[in-house]
Design a protein around this motif. Structure first.
Motif, PDB file in Angstrom:
ATOM      1  N   GLN A 171     -11.365  18.673  31.085  1.00  0.00           N
ATOM      2  CA  GLN A 171     -11.140  19.621  32.576  1.00  0.00           C
ATOM      3  C   GLN A 171     -10.359  19.811  32.887  1.00  0.00           C
ATOM      4  OE1 GLN A 171     -14.404  21.247  32.599  1.00  0.00           O
ATOM      5  NE2 GLN A 171     -13.936  19.651  30.731  1.00  0.00           N
ATOM      6  N   ALA A 172      -9.398  18.828  33.650  1.00  0.00           N
ATOM      7  CA  ALA A 172      -8.478  19.122  34.671  1.00  0.00           C
ATOM      8  C   ALA A 172      -7.186  19.848  33.677  1.00  0.00           C
ATOM      9  CB  ALA A 172      -7.465  18.029  35.236  1.00  0.00           C
ATOM     10  N   LYS A 173      -6.975  19.443  32.959  1.00  0.00           N
ATOM     11  CA  LYS A 173      -6.427  20.012  31.327  1.00  0.00           C
ATOM     12  C   LYS A 173      -6.331  21.755  31.445  1.00  0.00           C
ATOM     13  CE  LYS A 173      -4.941  16.065  28.975  1.00  0.00           C
ATOM     14  NZ  LYS A 173      -4.077  15.420  27.457  1.00  0.00           N
ATOM     15  N   LEU A 174      -8.002  21.784  30.990  1.00  0.00           N
ATOM     16  CA  LEU A 174      -8.293  23.275  31.015  1.00  0.00           C
ATOM     17  C   LEU A 174      -8.096  23.868  32.142  1.00  0.00           C
ATOM     18  CD1 LEU A 174     -10.209  25.270  29.232  1.00  0.00           C
ATOM     19  CD2 LEU A 174     -12.125  23.745  30.482  1.00  0.00           C
ATOM     20  N   GLN A 175      -8.056  23.532  33.139  1.00  0.00           N
ATOM     21  CA  GLN A 175      -7.647  25.108  33.853  1.00  0.00           C
ATOM     22  C   GLN A 175      -6.523  24.672  34.351  1.00  0.00           C
ATOM     23  OE1 GLN A 175      -9.168  22.778  38.139  1.00  0.00           O
ATOM     24  NE2 GLN A 175     -11.019  22.519  37.531  1.00  0.00           N
ATOM     25  N   ALA A 176      -5.603  23.528  33.850  1.00  0.00           N
ATOM     26  CA  ALA A 176      -4.014  23.933  34.177  1.00  0.00           C
ATOM     27  C   ALA A 176      -3.766  25.406  33.024  1.00  0.00           C
ATOM     28  CB  ALA A 176      -3.615  22.391  34.130  1.00  0.00           C
ATOM     29  N   GLU A 177      -3.936  25.044  31.670  1.00  0.00           N
ATOM     30  CA  GLU A 177      -3.920  25.893  31.295  1.00  0.00           C
ATOM     31  C   GLU A 177      -4.434  27.471  31.337  1.00  0.00           C
ATOM     32  OE1 GLU A 177      -2.430  25.289  28.590  1.00  0.00           O
ATOM     33  OE2 GLU A 177      -2.064  23.641  29.174  1.00  0.00           O
ATOM     34  N   THR A 178      -5.659  27.550  31.701  1.00  0.00           N
ATOM     35  CA  THR A 178      -6.370  28.957  31.862  1.00  0.00           C
ATOM     36  C   THR A 178      -5.520  29.269  33.063  1.00  0.00           C
ATOM     37  OG1 THR A 178      -8.357  27.782  31.560  1.00  0.00           O
ATOM     38  CG2 THR A 178      -8.549  29.618  32.577  1.00  0.00           C
ATOM     39  N   LYS A 179      -5.063  28.823  34.328  1.00  0.00           N
ATOM     40  CA  LYS A 179      -3.822  29.330  35.931  1.00  0.00           C
ATOM     41  C   LYS A 179      -3.096  29.813  34.372  1.00  0.00           C
ATOM     42  CE  LYS A 179      -2.957  27.821  39.785  1.00  0.00           C
ATOM     43  NZ  LYS A 179      -2.549  27.092  40.447  1.00  0.00           N
ATOM     44  N   LYS A 180      -2.141  29.243  33.887  1.00  0.00           N
ATOM     45  CA  LYS A 180      -1.274  29.582  33.190  1.00  0.00           C
ATOM     46  C   LYS A 180      -1.180  30.237  32.117  1.00  0.00           C
ATOM     47  CE  LYS A 180       1.866  27.596  29.918  1.00  0.00           C
ATOM     48  NZ  LYS A 180       2.839  26.676  29.266  1.00  0.00           N
ATOM     49  N   LEU A 181      -2.966  30.899  31.911  1.00  0.00           N
ATOM     50  CA  LEU A 181      -2.547  32.346  31.020  1.00  0.00           C
ATOM     51  C   LEU A 181      -2.805  33.170  31.204  1.00  0.00           C
ATOM     52  CD1 LEU A 181      -3.411  33.022  28.447  1.00  0.00           C
ATOM     53  CD2 LEU A 181      -5.583  32.734  28.416  1.00  0.00           C
ATOM     54  N   TYR A 182      -3.590  33.250  32.902  1.00  0.00           N
ATOM     55  CA  TYR A 182      -3.922  34.312  33.873  1.00  0.00           C
ATOM     56  C   TYR A 182      -2.117  34.178  34.346  1.00  0.00           C
ATOM     57  CZ  TYR A 182      -8.718  33.751  33.843  1.00  0.00           C
ATOM     58  OH  TYR A 182     -10.086  33.343  33.600  1.00  0.00           O
ATOM     59  N   ALA A 183      -1.925  33.524  34.818  1.00  0.00           N
ATOM     60  CA  ALA A 183      -0.461  34.051  35.712  1.00  0.00           C
ATOM     61  C   ALA A 183       0.581  34.340  34.314  1.00  0.00           C
ATOM     62  CB  ALA A 183       0.422  32.934  35.818  1.00  0.00           C
ATOM     63  N   GLU A 184       0.632  34.152  33.338  1.00  0.00           N
ATOM     64  CA  GLU A 184       1.417  34.767  32.082  1.00  0.00           C
ATOM     65  C   GLU A 184       1.227  36.345  31.611  1.00  0.00           C
ATOM     66  OE1 GLU A 184       0.818  32.604  28.785  1.00  0.00           O
ATOM     67  OE2 GLU A 184       2.444  30.352  28.707  1.00  0.00           O
ATOM     68  N   HIS A 185      -0.601  36.301  32.127  1.00  0.00           N
ATOM     69  CA  HIS A 185      -0.423  37.920  31.943  1.00  0.00           C
ATOM     70  C   HIS A 185      -0.994  38.615  32.990  1.00  0.00           C
ATOM     71  CE1 HIS A 185      -1.686  35.681  28.369  1.00  0.00           C
ATOM     72  NE2 HIS A 185      -1.415  37.515  27.502  1.00  0.00           N
ATOM     73  N   ASN A 186      -0.458  37.508  34.525  1.00  0.00           N
ATOM     74  CA  ASN A 186      -0.650  38.778  35.458  1.00  0.00           C
ATOM     75  C   ASN A 186      -1.633  38.957  35.602  1.00  0.00           C
ATOM     76  OD1 ASN A 186       0.255  39.862  38.063  1.00  0.00           O
ATOM     77  ND2 ASN A 186       0.975  41.670  36.755  1.00  0.00           N
ATOM     78  N   VAL A 187      -3.101  37.973  35.762  1.00  0.00           N
ATOM     79  CA  VAL A 187      -4.280  37.619  35.967  1.00  0.00           C
ATOM     80  C   VAL A 187      -4.619  37.751  36.916  1.00  0.00           C
ATOM     81  CG1 VAL A 187      -6.235  38.450  34.964  1.00  0.00           C
ATOM     82  CG2 VAL A 187      -5.095  39.367  33.827  1.00  0.00           C
ATOM     83  N   ASN A 188      -5.459  38.430  37.987  1.00  0.00           N
ATOM     84  CA  ASN A 188      -6.574  37.295  39.230  1.00  0.00           C
ATOM     85  C   ASN A 188      -7.792  37.529  38.865  1.00  0.00           C
ATOM     86  OD1 ASN A 188      -7.870  36.404  40.814  1.00  0.00           O
ATOM     87  ND2 ASN A 188      -5.787  37.618  42.774  1.00  0.00           N
ATOM     88  N   PRO A 189      -8.350  36.759  38.001  1.00  0.00           N
ATOM     89  CA  PRO A 189     -10.143  37.067  37.415  1.00  0.00           C
ATOM     90  C   PRO A 189     -10.928  37.192  38.828  1.00  0.00           C
ATOM     91  CG  PRO A 189      -9.469  34.779  38.112  1.00  0.00           C
ATOM     92  CD  PRO A 189      -7.761  35.069  38.179  1.00  0.00           C
ATOM     93  N   TYR A 190     -10.339  37.276  40.257  1.00  0.00           N
ATOM     94  CA  TYR A 190     -11.388  37.448  41.185  1.00  0.00           C
ATOM     95  C   TYR A 190     -10.984  39.127  41.661  1.00  0.00           C
ATOM     96  CZ  TYR A 190     -11.892  32.582  41.828  1.00  0.00           C
ATOM     97  OH  TYR A 190     -11.958  31.105  40.899  1.00  0.00           O
ATOM     98  N   ALA A 191      -9.822  39.783  41.459  1.00  0.00           N
ATOM     99  CA  ALA A 191      -9.199  40.881  41.825  1.00  0.00           C
ATOM    100  C   ALA A 191     -10.108  41.739  41.616  1.00  0.00           C
ATOM    101  CB  ALA A 191      -8.475  41.224  40.931  1.00  0.00           C
ATOM    102  N   GLY A 192     -11.120  41.588  40.470  1.00  0.00           N
ATOM    103  CA  GLY A 192     -12.412  42.472  39.801  1.00  0.00           C
ATOM    104  C   GLY A 192     -14.021  42.522  40.642  1.00  0.00           C
TER     105      GLY A 192
END
Length: 275
Positions: free
Chosen positions: A107-128
């Motif tokens: 689960q720690a790896k999943l969170q890290a990869e998800t965070k990396k994916l958001y950063a690569e696409h310049n997306v903040n999931p809470y901004a909406g």
């Protein structure tokens, strides 16, 4: 953890809405107390009366449109943020399948990869969600000013007695139609169907219609104008038909690229087809 943070954020927003909605139900005038009633709802009511030009109905329409126009940049930002987040959902699901194990390390790896994916696409999931924190109190204040300022519950507008329900149910029907249109158009741009969104798409218009049948027509007039504006705004800044067309064109380009790569890898097949 991200899931819980999102739940906490939405719960906080819901608590804010409930708190502001319950800040009082009595009439508001110059002698009212409290920041919410005296300085927000009261002055919203004063602004509506200033725009009335002899008809409270005109004031409700104009002030509702003005508030919606002021909030448009926030809505545009929210829509863009939510669309970016939706576009990443297939990749996020792929990561969730890859790291499906529930142990702490995975689960720690999943969170890290998800965070990396958001950063690569310049997306903040809470901004909406953040623009809603500003929009909801403003819209609640507008709603409560029409509900709680006595001067806004009086007078005639077209066939309406603003203090009584619409006798012909025209406004409740229009309010329900525009509520359905705005929520349905918004849901059309989603990549995947959401059961809760489907429920709200049909539940909200019914609720608005029932309330419009029983409450003062001034409120029904507000719902019609607000939801009609929301419908037009959606077509302008988040047009689902345009979004679907763009996605279809992107999918077609990807298929063409894949076929070109396949032909490049297998030139013999191409030669045989020519023969």
């Amino acid at each position: 953890m991200k899931k819980y943070n999102r739940i906490i954020l939405m719960a906080g927003l819901l608590a804010l809405v409930v708190l502001l909605s319950a800040c009082g139900t009595g009439d508001v005038d110059a002698n009212s107390t409290g920041i919410w009633s005296r300085y927000i709802i009261y002055y919203f009511g004063e602004a509506i009366q200033a725009l009335s030009f002899g008809s409270v109905g005109v004031g409700i329409i104009l002030f509702t449109i003005i508030i919606r126009i002021i909030l448009m940049p926030l809505m545009h930002f929210q829509t863009k943020s939510m669309r970016k987040t939706q576009e990443l959902q297939p990749k996020i699901k792929a990561l969730q399948q890859k790291y499906a194990s529930r142990d702490q390390e995975t689960q720690a790896k999943l969170q890290a990869e998800t965070k990396k994916l958001y950063a690569e696409h310049n997306v903040n999931p809470y901004a909406g969600c953040l623009p809603l924190v500003v929009q909801m109190p403003v819209m609640i204040a507008l709603y409560q000013s029409i509900l709680r300022v006595p001067a806004l519950r009086q007078g005639q507008f077209m066939w309406l007695d603003l203090s009584a329900p619409d006798p012909y149910f025209i406004l409740p029907i229009l309010a329900a139609i525009f509520t359905f249109a705005s929520t349905y158009l918004s849901s059309m741009s989603q990549l995947e169907s959401n059961p809760s969104t489907k429920i709200m798409t049909f539940f909200m218009p019914v609720m608005i219609f029932v309330m419009g049948m029983n409450l003062a027509s001034g409120l029904s007039l507000y719902w019609v104008v607000s939801n009609a504006f929301q419908t037009v705004q959606t077509l302008l800044i988040n047009n689902p038909f345009k979004i679907r067309q763009e996605r279809a064109e992107e999918a077609r380009r990807i298929r063409q690229k894949e076929r070109a790569l396949e032909r490049a890898k297998n030139p013999k097949k191409k030669q045989k087809r020519k023969k």
